[in-house]
Write a protein that holds these residues in place. Structure first.
Motif, short mmCIF file in Angstrom:
data_model
loop_
_atom_site.label_atom_id
_atom_site.label_comp_id
_atom_site.label_asym_id
_atom_site.label_seq_id
_atom_site.Cartn_x
_atom_site.Cartn_y
_atom_site.Cartn_z
N LEU A 143 -68.70 56.06 76.54
CA LEU A 143 -69.42 54.85 76.17
C LEU A 143 -69.47 53.94 77.38
O LEU A 143 -68.44 53.47 77.88
N THR A 144 -70.68 53.70 77.87
CA THR A 144 -70.87 52.82 79.01
C THR A 144 -70.99 51.37 78.54
O THR A 144 -71.05 51.09 77.34
N MET A 145 -71.05 50.45 79.49
CA MET A 145 -71.26 49.05 79.13
C MET A 145 -72.59 48.87 78.40
O MET A 145 -72.68 48.07 77.47
N THR A 146 -73.60 49.63 78.80
CA THR A 146 -74.88 49.55 78.10
C THR A 146 -74.72 49.94 76.64
O THR A 146 -75.24 49.27 75.73
N ASP A 147 -73.99 51.03 76.38
CA ASP A 147 -73.75 51.47 75.01
C ASP A 147 -73.00 50.40 74.22
O ASP A 147 -73.37 50.07 73.09
N LEU A 148 -71.94 49.86 74.80
CA LEU A 148 -71.14 48.87 74.10
C LEU A 148 -71.94 47.61 73.81
O LEU A 148 -71.79 46.99 72.74
N GLU A 149 -72.81 47.22 74.74
CA GLU A 149 -73.66 46.05 74.49
C GLU A 149 -74.62 46.31 73.34
O GLU A 149 -74.88 45.42 72.51
N ARG A 150 -75.18 47.52 73.26
CA ARG A 150 -76.07 47.85 72.14
C ARG A 150 -75.32 47.82 70.82
O ARG A 150 -75.81 47.28 69.81
N ILE B 127 -63.84 45.99 69.19
CA ILE B 127 -64.73 46.65 68.22
C ILE B 127 -63.93 47.48 67.23
O ILE B 127 -64.16 47.41 66.02
N ALA B 128 -62.98 48.26 67.71
CA ALA B 128 -62.24 49.17 66.83
C ALA B 128 -61.28 48.44 65.90
O ALA B 128 -60.95 48.95 64.83
N GLY C 67 -58.04 44.88 62.69
CA GLY C 67 -58.62 45.71 61.63
C GLY C 67 -57.67 45.99 60.49
O GLY C 67 -56.46 45.73 60.57
N THR C 68 -58.22 46.58 59.44
CA THR C 68 -57.46 46.97 58.25
C THR C 68 -57.48 48.47 58.13
O THR C 68 -58.55 49.10 58.21
N CYS C 69 -56.33 49.07 57.92
CA CYS C 69 -56.25 50.53 57.81
C CYS C 69 -56.75 50.97 56.43
O CYS C 69 -56.20 50.55 55.40
N LEU C 70 -57.81 51.81 56.43
CA LEU C 70 -58.34 52.38 55.19
C LEU C 70 -57.86 53.81 54.96
O LEU C 70 -57.80 54.27 53.81
N GLY C 71 -57.61 54.54 56.03
CA GLY C 71 -57.21 55.93 55.92
C GLY C 71 -56.10 56.24 56.89
O GLY C 71 -56.07 55.70 58.01
N LEU D 167 -58.45 55.70 59.89
CA LEU D 167 -59.68 54.96 59.66
C LEU D 167 -59.34 53.47 59.62
O LEU D 167 -58.49 53.05 58.83
N VAL D 168 -60.03 52.70 60.46
CA VAL D 168 -59.75 51.27 60.57
C VAL D 168 -61.06 50.50 60.34
O VAL D 168 -62.06 50.76 61.02
N LEU D 169 -61.04 49.58 59.37
CA LEU D 169 -62.19 48.73 59.09
C LEU D 169 -62.00 47.39 59.79
O LEU D 169 -60.95 46.75 59.63
N ASN D 170 -63.02 46.98 60.58
CA ASN D 170 -62.89 45.76 61.36
C ASN D 170 -64.17 44.94 61.23
O ASN D 170 -65.27 45.49 61.14
#
Length: 612
Positions: free
Chosen positions: A408-415, A442-443, A486-490, A499-502
């Protein structure tokens, strides 16, 4: 001017929608010696019979060595024969795709002797020779009315692998030759045909490097595809070509100019062609051409070295039809109906990061990630969730899937960040902890460590649902993360987050700490479990149910792409007949429509009027 144009992702002829369904063609008797063992009567007869079978297009091959036996000496009679063939096709009512620099054919180089191994893409003299030859062919074909497209070179990446051209070299080659052809044939469509390595491998020939082309041509042969395709009859096999179509559509107008099956009996070949061709058109292909019209009687090169290449036609040597011919004729008869279903824009984007296919230039680079894209596409299909494959901005999509990310590049993360800031939902699974982790912000989780001992992480649970994880198949060590925002879902079996919901901006992220899609790359693994149910749950969390659904994951449903779909193509990729209830959702109303579809067969279904 030619009468063919591309607009809105589709092919048009003289202002009318045109869907090309036809065949690749060598005369049976002459084979690849079509221009030297010249038999115009046989060619004229074959082209008439192709048209009479209900097909609209044919593709044939210009073997460069037969037109230019010495540098700069072009044979007028060979050029005249080419024009005559195009005119015969026009008389029969067939549109033509002409493959220009044909050197690679059936696994063998049919090379001009004077090339002497020089690179087509890097050698200045070879580039000049190609320009002059392209110009001569363009001048010869002026005024013909059946020229659908010029293919710059069939799987031409196999011709000069050493020294290997860069992506920039190939792009410059496309630009250079396309400019020559457009100068000599104003309005001509230009494409270039590539094998599956242009999508699922590291070849610089492929959709992502085709900006100068009008259409992007792909080849659907499961025999030579990575991705643990279990057999020609397998679910993944008939799903391959439509995936290539969707992938190519992220970069341009997709066209399947070779589709077929090798080393199988006639019924298996027919079933493959029937399902794969129909699904390719429903998924947006501008055309589908089957390999090939008739078995080959010729026994000279390349058939002397590869005799099995002689027996993959739609007709036997004596001209009698094989079952595959009937299968393709059915598709041709409904080509517009199949093609017109796919329109509009999906609510889900399957995102292709900008360096997904970059591959290992050094020890710091992960492996290409497009196999994960393939499996994510299949999971979405099996969950009956319609999605576009997207390589650029994500504006307007409600759910974005970024599968087993390896880079994941900076371009990807910005998108991805813009998508979240606008209130979108992101599902992101991690394929490489160093370069595929989207970041703690993000995560909603922090990397702790990796381990080559995956004990305790061979599966994870989300509520009542559980999924195994094969880290070796995912080509990644097990990873431990801990939640931050985030919150752990799984959780994995050892209790650590899987699995983390954020919440990010106005949107939400579900982060998966495993290469979920890529670890499915083992024979039988995709279809033996409930892997697609994870995607169903993700879509439910994002508030996106399937518009048209059924209980059988082997049955593909392609809705018409409108807000309230009125029609869908249903393709059974399974090996047994399917009887399903299609569930149409129209607001709070669900209407069930019973549908029966044979093994590797398809039908078009309209939403009943009672569904609103």
């Amino acid at each position: 001017m030619t009468g063919f144009t591309v607009r809105d992702g589709r092919l048009w002829r003289d202002g009318e929608r045109f869907v090309a369904v036809g065949v690749d063609y060598h005369p049976s008797g002459a084979g690849c010696r079509i221009w030297t063992d010249w038999d115009p009567a046989a060619i004229e007869r074959d082209l008439r019979e192709i048209a009479d079978a209900g097909f609209s297009a044919v593709r044939f091959f210009v073997f460069w060595r037969d037109f230019e036996p010495e540098p700069g000496r072009l044979l007028p009679e060979a050029l005249a024969r080419l024009r005559h063939t195009v005119e015969c096709a026009a008389s029969a009512g067939l549109a033509c795709v002409v493959s220009l620099f044909t050197i690679w054919m059936n696994g063998q180089l049919l090379d001009p002797a004077w090339r002497r191994g020089r690179s087509l893409f890097l050698d200045a003299d070879m580039l000049t020779r190609q320009e002059e030859f392209a110009a001569a062919v363009g001048r010869e074909l002026r005024g013909t009315t059946a020229l659908l497209a010029i293919d710059l070179g069939d799987e031409i990446g196999n011709v000069s692998p050493d020294p290997a051209p860069s992506a920039a070299d190939v792009a410059a080659w496309h630009h250079r030759l396309a400019a020559v052809l457009r100068r000599e044939l104003p309005g001509v469509l230009v494409t270039q045909a590539n094998d599956v390595s242009g999508v699922l491998g590291q070849s610089v020939f492929g959709p992502a490097n085709s900006a100068a082309l009008d259409m992007i041509s792909v080849h659907g042969f499961p025999t030579w595809s990575p991705g643990s395709i279990e057999s020609t009859a397998a679910y993944k096999a008939t799903s391959l070509a439509p995936f290539l179509v969707r992938f190519a559509a992220a970069y341009g107008v997709p066209f399947v100019d070779e589709l077929g099956a090798y080393g199988v009996d006639e019924e298996v070949a027919a079933h493959y062609l029937r399902a794969a061709a129909a699904s390719s058109l429903a998924n947006g292909a501008a055309g589908v051409l089957a390999w090939c019209w008739q078995d080959i009687a010729s026994v000279v090169e390349p058939y002397s070295r590869h005799p099995s290449e002689r027996f993959v036609g739609l007709r036997h040597l004596d001209g009698t039809a094989k079952p595959a011919l009937t299968a393709l004729r059915k598709v041709a008869g409904a080509a517009r109906e199949l093609s017109d279903v796919r329109r509009g824009r999906a609510r889900i984007a399957l995102y292709v990061p900008e360096r997904t296919r970059a591959g290992g230039a050094s020890y710091l680079d992960p492996e290409p990630g497009t196999l994960a894209t393939f499996y994510a596409h299949l999971l979405l299909k099996r969950a009956h969730l319609d999605a576009d494959i997207v390589s650029g901005d994500l504006d307007g999509y409600r759910l974005v899937v970024c599968p087993s990310a390896t880079m994941l590049t900076m371009t990807d993360l910005e998108r991805l960040r813009r998508h979240l800031d606008s209130g979108g939902f992101l599902f992101c699974s991690m394929g490489d902890r160093l370069h595929g982790f989207p970041g703690e912000d993000i995560a909603g989780a922090r990397l702790v460590d990796f381990s080559l001992l995956p004990d305790g992480k061979t599966g994870f649970r989300w509520g009542a649902d559980a999924w195994p994880v094969d880290w070796d198949a995912g080509r990644a060590p097990a990873v431990t993360v801990r939640t931050t925002t985030g919150t752990c879902l799984g959780r994995f079996g050892d209790g650590t987050p899987a699995l983390v919901l954020n919440e990010v901006g106005e949107g939400r992220v579900l982060f998966c700490a495993a290469p979920f899609e890529r670890q499915l790359d083992r024979p039988g693994r995709l279809t033996s479990g409930n892997a697609e149910h994870l995607y169903r749950r993700v879509a439910e969390l994002a508030g996106i149910p399937a518009d048209v659904d059924c209980a059988d994951p082997d049955v593909e449903i392609v809705p018409d792409g409108t807000d309230r779909p009125r029609r869908a193509v249903v393709i059974n990729h399974g090996t047994a007949p399917a009887r399903v209830d299609l569930v149409w959702r129209a607001g709070r109303q669900h209407v069930r429509v019973p549908v029966s579809v044979g093994a590797k067969d398809w039908c078009v279904v309209d939403r009943p009027a009672t569904a609103g």
